[in-house]
Structures are given as C-alpha cells and as structure tokens.
Design a protein around this motif. Sequence first.
Motif, short mmCIF file in Angstrom:
data_model
loop_
_atom_site.label_atom_id
_atom_site.label_comp_id
_atom_site.label_asym_id
_atom_site.label_seq_id
_atom_site.Cartn_x
_atom_site.Cartn_y
_atom_site.Cartn_z
N GLY A 78 -16.49 58.47 4.45
CA GLY A 78 -16.48 59.60 5.24
C GLY A 78 -17.62 59.27 6.55
O GLY A 78 -16.98 59.90 7.54
N LEU A 79 -18.10 57.76 6.81
CA LEU A 79 -18.34 57.06 7.78
C LEU A 79 -16.93 57.42 8.53
O LEU A 79 -16.47 57.08 10.00
N THR A 80 -15.84 56.42 7.73
CA THR A 80 -13.85 56.07 8.43
C THR A 80 -13.62 57.34 9.18
O THR A 80 -13.42 57.25 10.39
N VAL A 83 -16.24 57.47 12.33
CA VAL A 83 -15.50 56.95 13.35
C VAL A 83 -14.02 58.02 14.39
O VAL A 83 -13.82 57.83 15.03
N PHE A 84 -13.68 57.25 13.32
CA PHE A 84 -12.06 58.32 14.17
C PHE A 84 -12.12 59.13 14.98
O PHE A 84 -11.36 59.68 15.86
N LEU A 85 -12.59 60.50 14.17
CA LEU A 85 -12.54 61.56 15.24
C LEU A 85 -13.75 61.35 15.71
O LEU A 85 -13.16 62.27 17.58
N SER A 86 -14.52 60.77 17.04
CA SER A 86 -15.59 59.82 17.97
C SER A 86 -14.58 59.39 18.53
O SER A 86 -14.52 60.23 19.61
N VAL A 87 -13.72 58.93 17.73
CA VAL A 87 -12.31 57.78 18.71
C VAL A 87 -11.67 58.84 19.32
O VAL A 87 -11.41 58.32 20.96
N HIS A 88 -11.47 59.58 18.39
CA HIS A 88 -10.34 60.43 19.75
C HIS A 88 -10.76 61.58 20.57
O HIS A 88 -10.24 62.28 20.40
N HIS A 89 -11.84 62.13 20.44
CA HIS A 89 -12.91 62.72 20.44
C HIS A 89 -12.82 64.39 19.95
O HIS A 89 -11.81 64.99 21.03
N ILE A 90 -12.59 64.25 19.45
CA ILE A 90 -12.07 65.97 18.57
C ILE A 90 -12.74 66.75 18.69
O ILE A 90 -14.49 66.34 19.22
N HIS A 91 -12.43 67.68 19.40
CA HIS A 91 -13.68 68.89 19.30
C HIS A 91 -14.66 69.33 18.04
O HIS A 91 -13.96 69.50 17.08
N SER A 92 -15.44 70.14 18.57
CA SER A 92 -16.75 70.34 17.13
C SER A 92 -15.55 71.69 16.22
O SER A 92 -16.43 71.36 15.36
N TRP A 93 -15.03 72.17 16.46
CA TRP A 93 -14.30 72.97 15.48
C TRP A 93 -13.54 72.59 14.37
O TRP A 93 -13.25 73.00 13.25
N CYS A 130 -21.32 60.33 12.96
CA CYS A 130 -20.47 59.03 12.73
C CYS A 130 -19.35 60.33 14.45
O CYS A 130 -19.09 59.45 15.32
N ALA A 131 -18.93 61.76 14.06
CA ALA A 131 -18.23 62.11 14.35
C ALA A 131 -18.84 62.52 15.69
O ALA A 131 -18.30 62.70 17.20
N THR A 135 -18.21 56.22 20.20
CA THR A 135 -18.26 54.77 19.26
C THR A 135 -18.05 53.87 20.39
O THR A 135 -17.20 54.37 21.62
N ASN A 136 -18.96 52.88 20.31
CA ASN A 136 -19.43 51.85 21.38
C ASN A 136 -18.71 50.51 21.29
O ASN A 136 -18.91 49.57 21.60
N VAL A 137 -18.09 50.27 19.89
CA VAL A 137 -17.08 49.47 19.62
C VAL A 137 -15.82 50.02 19.02
O VAL A 137 -15.40 50.61 18.78
N PRO A 138 -15.09 48.72 18.65
CA PRO A 138 -13.93 49.06 18.31
C PRO A 138 -13.92 49.92 16.70
O PRO A 138 -14.87 49.77 16.28
N PHE A 139 -12.55 50.55 16.62
CA PHE A 139 -12.71 51.34 14.53
C PHE A 139 -13.45 50.50 14.44
O PHE A 139 -14.27 50.88 13.21
N THR A 140 -12.51 50.02 14.30
CA THR A 140 -12.12 48.52 13.19
C THR A 140 -13.70 48.05 12.54
O THR A 140 -13.57 47.85 11.34
N THR A 141 -14.36 47.34 13.73
CA THR A 141 -15.31 46.93 13.96
C THR A 141 -16.01 48.00 13.49
O THR A 141 -17.05 47.75 12.23
N ALA A 142 -16.76 49.22 13.73
CA ALA A 142 -17.63 50.25 13.06
C ALA A 142 -17.34 50.69 11.81
O ALA A 142 -18.83 50.65 11.20
N VAL A 143 -16.31 50.52 11.30
CA VAL A 143 -15.74 50.33 9.88
C VAL A 143 -15.96 48.95 9.19
O VAL A 143 -16.70 49.60 7.77
N LEU A 144 -15.77 48.39 9.31
CA LEU A 144 -16.37 46.97 9.00
C LEU A 144 -18.24 46.68 8.69
O LEU A 144 -18.45 45.98 7.46
#
Length: 353
Positions: A78-80, A83-93, A130-131, A135-144
Amino acid sequence: MSHARELHRMGPANNDHLSAVRVALSVAVPGLFLILIGRPDLMMYAVFGALTGMYGRNETHRLRLKHQAQAALFLVGGLTIGVFLSVHHIHSWWLVLVATLFAGAGSLYADGVRLRPIGPFFGILALGACASVPTNVPFTTAVLIGAASAAFSLVVGFSGWFWRRTWAAGAGRDVPVLRGPHPRAALDRAVLVHAARYSLAVAAAGVIGVLSGSGHPHWAMAAAAVPLAGADLPSRVHRGIHRIVGTFLGLGIVAVVLFPSPLSPLQYFPGQTAEVLAVLVILCQFPTELFMARHYGWAMVFFTPVILLIAQLAAPMDPGVLVMERAIETFLGAVVGIAVAVLVRAPRGRVVT
C-alpha cells in the motif's frame, strides 16, 4: 441501553502491554534514527512499515512471524502504491479508483491469510496518506524506509523466541470452518461480499471527500473501512461510533500540540518543531496499541495524533485546516461505512474461527 453500555465497555486485558511495547519499539527505533540524521519529515514511511508489529499480537512466535510477514507485504505494498501516485502527481479521482480496487483486493488478501487485526484498513490508510503528501526523497528511498521498518518489526516480534525457544508444530494451521449447508460455497460468497462492501464504502467516501473540496479525501476513505472490520452489525456500528468520538477527542490533543498556547510543547523547543512532533508520534504509539484490542475509541484518541503529526511532518499546513478537515472527513467516512454495513448484508452462514 445495552448498546450504550457496550460503547463504554473496556474489553478484558490480554498481555496488551507486551504488544504495546513491541509496537512502540518498532516505531521508536526507525523514528529516532530519522531524527538523528535530520529527516523526521520521513517518519510517515517508517510508521506505516512499523505497523507490521500490530499483527499477531497474542500468537505463538511461529504464527506471529508468518502473519507479520504477510502483513508487511500488504502494508509496504500500500505504501509503495501511494508513493508511486505521489511521485507522478496522480489526481484525486485516480486515487479514489486505485484505493477502491486496493480495498477490495486487500479484503480478499486479509481474509485469505487471516490477518489480525482483520481487514485492509491499515493498508488503505498507508496508500492514501503516502499518495497525499509530496515525496521529498526518491521513490526507492521512501519504499526502502517502509520496508526496513517492517523488517525491524519482524525482528522485534520474533525476538521473544530467543528467550523461550518454543516452536509449536501446528501453529501455522488456522483454517476457518463454516457450519451449515455447502460450507465452502457459502464461505466464498461471504468473503466476496465483504470485499465488495469494502470497495463500495471506500469508493463512496472517496467521491464525497473529493467533491467536498477537502485536501485529504483519503481520510474519509480510511474511516469508511473502519466499521466493516466488526464481527457483526452491532459491532460495526459501535466501531464506527468509536472512530468518530475517538478521533474528535484525539483532535483535542493535536490542537493542544499544534496551536500556539502555553500548553503546547512546541513553545518550549523553538526551532525544533519537527523533532518534537516526531518524538510525540513515538510516544503516542504505545497507548494506541495498549487500547487497540480493548476499546477502539480510546485507541483512536492516541492514533489520531500519530496520523496527523506524521502528515504535518511530511507536508506542514495550517493547523486549523488540518484539524477541521480531519474531523469532517472522519465523520463522513465513518457514516458511509456504517451505512454500507447496514445496507449490504452477507449471505447466510456462520463462520467459526
């Protein structure tokens, strides 16, 4: 009157302090590490990974390790996604759609592997939270960070084995039995209906949250999932009420901390706001787990500051708006969850665990 008394009843104690210590330690070590390296803003990822420690609280070491590993996959998953949605600025819908699908799939997964606490609530919460923050760090860092925190929780949960050295041979067998005609078919229908119930509640709450203009529709979606974890209709209604009342009381603690006043600890540590908030997150996790199995409402009094303070660390905003949106979204989501629990009934049959 019996329902009113049930709302106030405290469940029996069952080694709650041991589970609370394990969870608090699982949160404290990664949290203090982030404070020491000057990154308390990343507490959100560590906390959601550390919630792995909430699973399998009174199980044998072998079964706890199994269920916590399964829970870690779910929480970090779920976290991953979040974070993916946040990094790619996915819309609320899109967040509503993804969370809806995740809620249904998460319900099937949680029921399939028999997670305790039951249901996909914490995974939904991790995804949405998380979405909804940058995200203030790279995607992989947040997931790690989340994965490492979950791994540490596994170590903490299994550490007691080194003192007791017990390994129950049949500890991994936890298959439910359903009594009545055609048990397997009825069980499958009940599981599917329950998953559909989660998806419906999360979708409806998410739509309402987005249309309301809130910046945190994921709070409504998570709150909608809470009542559905109850074993029957009365317990689901009680759980929804506990969610509302406990959250409102917890918002009082958040207001004391974040609003300028002599009572706020932030007034006594100028320039160290992030560090103080991170320490409060760690401190609040112990009473959260202490009450989680005995009285959900009291657990929410302390879990609410945990969630809001890690959100404030990740993306600071006006405290008044933060508290108001949390109150509104929680109320709307819990009401939606209760309504779905009342309107969507499971097929006949009784599951005996």
